[in-house]
Each structure stands twice: as structure tokens, then as C-alpha cells.
Design an enzyme around this catalytic site. Structure first.
Site, PDB file in Angstrom:
ATOM      1  N   LYS A  57      50.664  15.193  26.683  1.00  0.00           N
ATOM      2  CA  LYS A  57      51.380  14.299  25.703  1.00  0.00           C
ATOM      3  C   LYS A  57      51.941  15.554  24.903  1.00  0.00           C
ATOM      4  O   LYS A  57      51.452  15.450  23.692  1.00  0.00           O
ATOM      5  CB  LYS A  57      50.487  13.177  25.073  1.00  0.00           C
ATOM      6  CG  LYS A  57      51.489  12.481  24.302  1.00  0.00           C
ATOM      7  CD  LYS A  57      50.676  10.903  24.157  1.00  0.00           C
ATOM      8  CE  LYS A  57      51.168  10.293  22.824  1.00  0.00           C
ATOM      9  NZ  LYS A  57      52.257   9.754  23.107  1.00  0.00           N
TER      10      LYS A  57
HETATM   11  C1  LIG Z   1      56.117   8.536  27.641  1.00  0.00           C
HETATM   12  C2  LIG Z   1      55.020   7.802  27.428  1.00  0.00           C
HETATM   13  N1  LIG Z   1      54.544   6.851  28.552  1.00  0.00           N
HETATM   14  C3  LIG Z   1      53.703   6.157  28.214  1.00  0.00           C
HETATM   15  C4  LIG Z   1      53.061   5.815  27.159  1.00  0.00           C
HETATM   16  C5  LIG Z   1      51.832   4.855  26.956  1.00  0.00           C
HETATM   17  O1  LIG Z   1      50.644   5.625  26.583  1.00  0.00           O
HETATM   18  P1  LIG Z   1      49.430   4.901  25.829  1.00  0.00           P
HETATM   19  O2  LIG Z   1      49.073   3.436  26.614  1.00  0.00           O
HETATM   20  O3  LIG Z   1      48.356   5.914  25.981  1.00  0.00           O
HETATM   21  O4  LIG Z   1      49.867   4.983  24.422  1.00  0.00           O
HETATM   22  C6  LIG Z   1      53.374   6.548  25.772  1.00  0.00           C
HETATM   23  C7  LIG Z   1      52.714   6.373  24.588  1.00  0.00           C
HETATM   24  O5  LIG Z   1      52.018   7.245  24.237  1.00  0.00           O
HETATM   25  C8  LIG Z   1      54.498   7.638  26.195  1.00  0.00           C
HETATM   26  O6  LIG Z   1      54.754   8.261  24.994  1.00  0.00           O
END
Ligand SMILES: Cc1ncc(COP(=O)(O)O)c(C=O)c1O
Length: 321
Positions: free
Chosen positions: A157
Site C-alpha cells: 500500500k
Molecule cells: C487499491 C485498494 N484496494 C483495496 C482496498 C481495500 O483494503 P482494506 O479493506 O484493507 O481497506 C483499498 C483500501 O485500502 C485500496 O486502496
């Protein structure tokens, strides 16, 4: 946005307005940061951070993939976060931990730049709106493909990688849609600009696998577990673009957005949120708010903010109006 009075930066609390960086901060130029999006909820146990350890682990793993060692232990980051929430006085909030390459040598080699850490907490409502959570959003398949593992690291991330999501988000917004759906480099369904995606057909639920370049979403993992506990058939598999619009139900999940139904894709109606979406949305809301004993394991209660009468630090540092 209602923010806390203080931000934790590199081991100490500073006033919100003093949480500053130098203009030559490496991450500002080259995107060398990793971050988390976490939420704390007002639960039956008091204010509690949802899947806190999973988020901190992913933060550390995101950093590792970009050659950054966290200068704080996972436990130190956890405690700093709990303390930040306590000080804010918020009973529910969004939490943004950030790890970034700071001011130091210019140029692409960041290894002599310090790794800095900040944690900010603020109040933030439903990312795609309450109306969207109720009745579903309109989404468009983006002309941008999700970043590929051949050139970046979908599992991390990382700040710079979000330029991909930003392009898709702007394109969808300017086109009159609430969210973008990105395909991967093969043309398979990948995810939203900030959410993972699920489709439902004939009662069976499917979501793209890790190999589809998705972010390993924590909400996604929760939904997979909840759906299985509800006796729903759920599989991780490649999803073709046409399956989106032919689905009985489509929904997206993410920490910021929570569970959001999708009612229209590429101007083709899917319809009002269906039975499976509603069932999982309500079960997920229950889990987030500590209303289901089986999922209390996901709650990290903020000390001093449980309803049992522990001292409440919020009076010491009042939140901003
Ligand atoms: C590109 C992306 N995909 C998926 C998610 C969903 O991840 P999470 O459920 O851990 O927030 C996020 C959010 O953080 C994201 O930025």
C-alpha cells in the site's frame, strides 16, 4: 473533516498545525511512502480499532517491499495509535498511519534518507456517501489498468502507486460516476480505486484472487470469513469484465468505504442492493460495532474509552469543533 488536536510524529505528539515536513522530503518527490487506512468504531466494548494488528502488519510488509525498516515496533505503533484516539476524544474515527522517506539526499536512491512515521486521526464519514451505502453507487470500468507486478508491487500500500488510483478516480468522477473499477493487465476484473470487489450470481459469491494484482484488503478478508460463516458459497477466482454487468449483485469493500453496493456499471443497471449484499452488509456492520461475539477478536479496544467507566482522556485534550 474534524481532526484531532495532535498528531503523533516520530515518537512524540505535536500540534496538528505543527505536523510538517521539509519540501525536499523524498516521498513528496518520488512517492516513497507506505500507509494504512484504519477505522475505529464506537462498539459495544467502547471505542475499538477494527483489525488493528492486521493493518499494522500490512504497514510493515508494505514498507519491507520498498526496502524500508520501520523505526518503531508494531507494538509501539499500536500504542501510539490507541493513545492518539484517546487524546482525540473521538468515539469513532479514521486513522492514517504513514511511513515515508524524509528529507535527506536528493536522487532516486532513498536508502540514506530517514524513514519517518506519523499517525493522524480524524472523523470521516462514509467515503462513498450514506446514499451509496443504502442504494448502491454507479461505477465505470476505467480506461486505466491496475498497476502490474511487472513494474510495481500491488501487495504494497505504497504512496506512489496510488497515482494509478487517482487517475482512475478522476476519470470516473468527471464521467459522472461515483467509483472506478480497474481491470488488471490481462483484462480480468481487479478492484475499485480504493476497494476490493465481489460479484454474486445465482447465490454464489466470487472475488478476484491475489494473482489479479489486488491489494490484499483486510475488509475483503473479513467479508470472505463472514460469508463462509453464513454458509454462503464464496470463491476467489478470475472474473471476466462481462460478469460484472451480468451479475445479480455487485458490491465493493474497503476500510474507508465499508461495504458499498454497486447498482450500475458502464450504464447497465444491476439493480438495488440484493439479498446477499444486504445480508453481508448488515453482518459486517455488526462485526465493526462489536455486536457479534464471534468477531470480537477483530476489535482492539482503546484503553480509557470503554463503557465500563475507565477514565476518559478526551476531557484532557478536547477535540476541535
Ligand atoms: C487499491 C485498494 N484496494 C483495496 C482496498 C481495500 O483494503 P482494506 O479493506 O484493507 O481497506 C483499498 C483500501 O485500502 C485500496 O486502496
Amino acid at each position: 473533516m474534524n481532526n484531532a488536536d495532535q498528531i503523533w510524529m516520530n515518537g512524540e505528539f505535536v500540534a496538528w498545525e505543527d505536523a510538517k515536513v521539509h519540501v525536499l522530503t523524498h516521498a513528496l518527490h518520488y512517492g516513497t511512502s507506505v500507509f494504512e487506512g484504519v477505522r475505529a468504531y464506537d462498539t459495544t466494548k467502547g471505542t475499538a480499532v477494527f483489525r488493528h494488528e492486521d493493518h499494522i502488519r500490512r504497514l510493515e510488509e508494505s514498507a519491507k517491499l520498498y526496502y524500508m525498516d520501520l523505526p518503531f515496533s508494531r507494538e509501539q505503533i499500536r500504542e501510539a495509535t490507541l493513545e492518539s484516539i484517546s487524546r482525540s476524544g473521538f468515539s469513532s474515527c479514521y486513522i492514517r498511519p504513514l511511513v515515508f522517506r524524509g528529507h535527506g539526499p536528493m536522487g532516486l536512491d532513498p536508502e540514506d534518507n530517514p524513514v519517518e512515521v506519523s499517525i493522524a486521526v480524524f472523523e470521516w464519514g462514509a467515503y462513498l456517501g450514506d446514499e451509496g451505502k443504502q442504494h448502491g453507487i454507479r461505477a465505470k470500468v476505467s480506461s486505466w489498468r491496475r498497476i502490474s507486478p511487472q513494474s510495481l508491487v500491488p501487495h504494497s500500500k505504497a504512496g506512489g502507486q496510488y497515482l494509478n488510483s487517482v487517475l482512475a478516480k478522476i476519470e470516473s468522477k468527471r464521467g459522472g460516476y461515483e467509483e472506478a473499477i480497474l481491470l488488471d493487465e490481462r483484462g480480468m476484473v481487479c478492484e475499485g480505486s480504493g476497494e476490493n470487489i465481489f460479484v454474486v450470481k445465482d447465490g454464489k459469491i466470487a472475488t478476484p484472487p491475489q494473482t489479479a494484482s489486488i491489494l490484499d484488503g483486510i475488509s475483503r478478508k473479513s467479508i470472505i470469513e463472514i460469508a463462509a460463516d453464513h454458509g454462503r458459497e464464496i470463491v476467489e477466482r478470475d472474473i471476466a469484465r462481462a460478469e460484472l454487468t451480468l451479475a445479480d449483485e455487485v458490491f465493493m469493500v474497503g476500510t474507508a468505504a465499508e461495504l458499498v453496493p454497486v447498482r450500475e456499471i458502464d450504464d447497465i443497471a444491476i439493480g438495488e442492493p440484493g439479498e446477499v449484499t444486504r445480508e453481508l452488509q448488515s453482518a459486517y456492520e455488526d462485526a465493526l460495532h462489536g455486536r457479534t461475539p464471534a468477531y470480537e477478536k477483530w476489535l482492539d479496544v482503546v484503553p480509557g474509552k470503554d463503557p465500563a467507566g475507565m477514565p476518559d482522556l478526551s476531557s484532557a485534550v478536547p477535540s476541535k469543533a
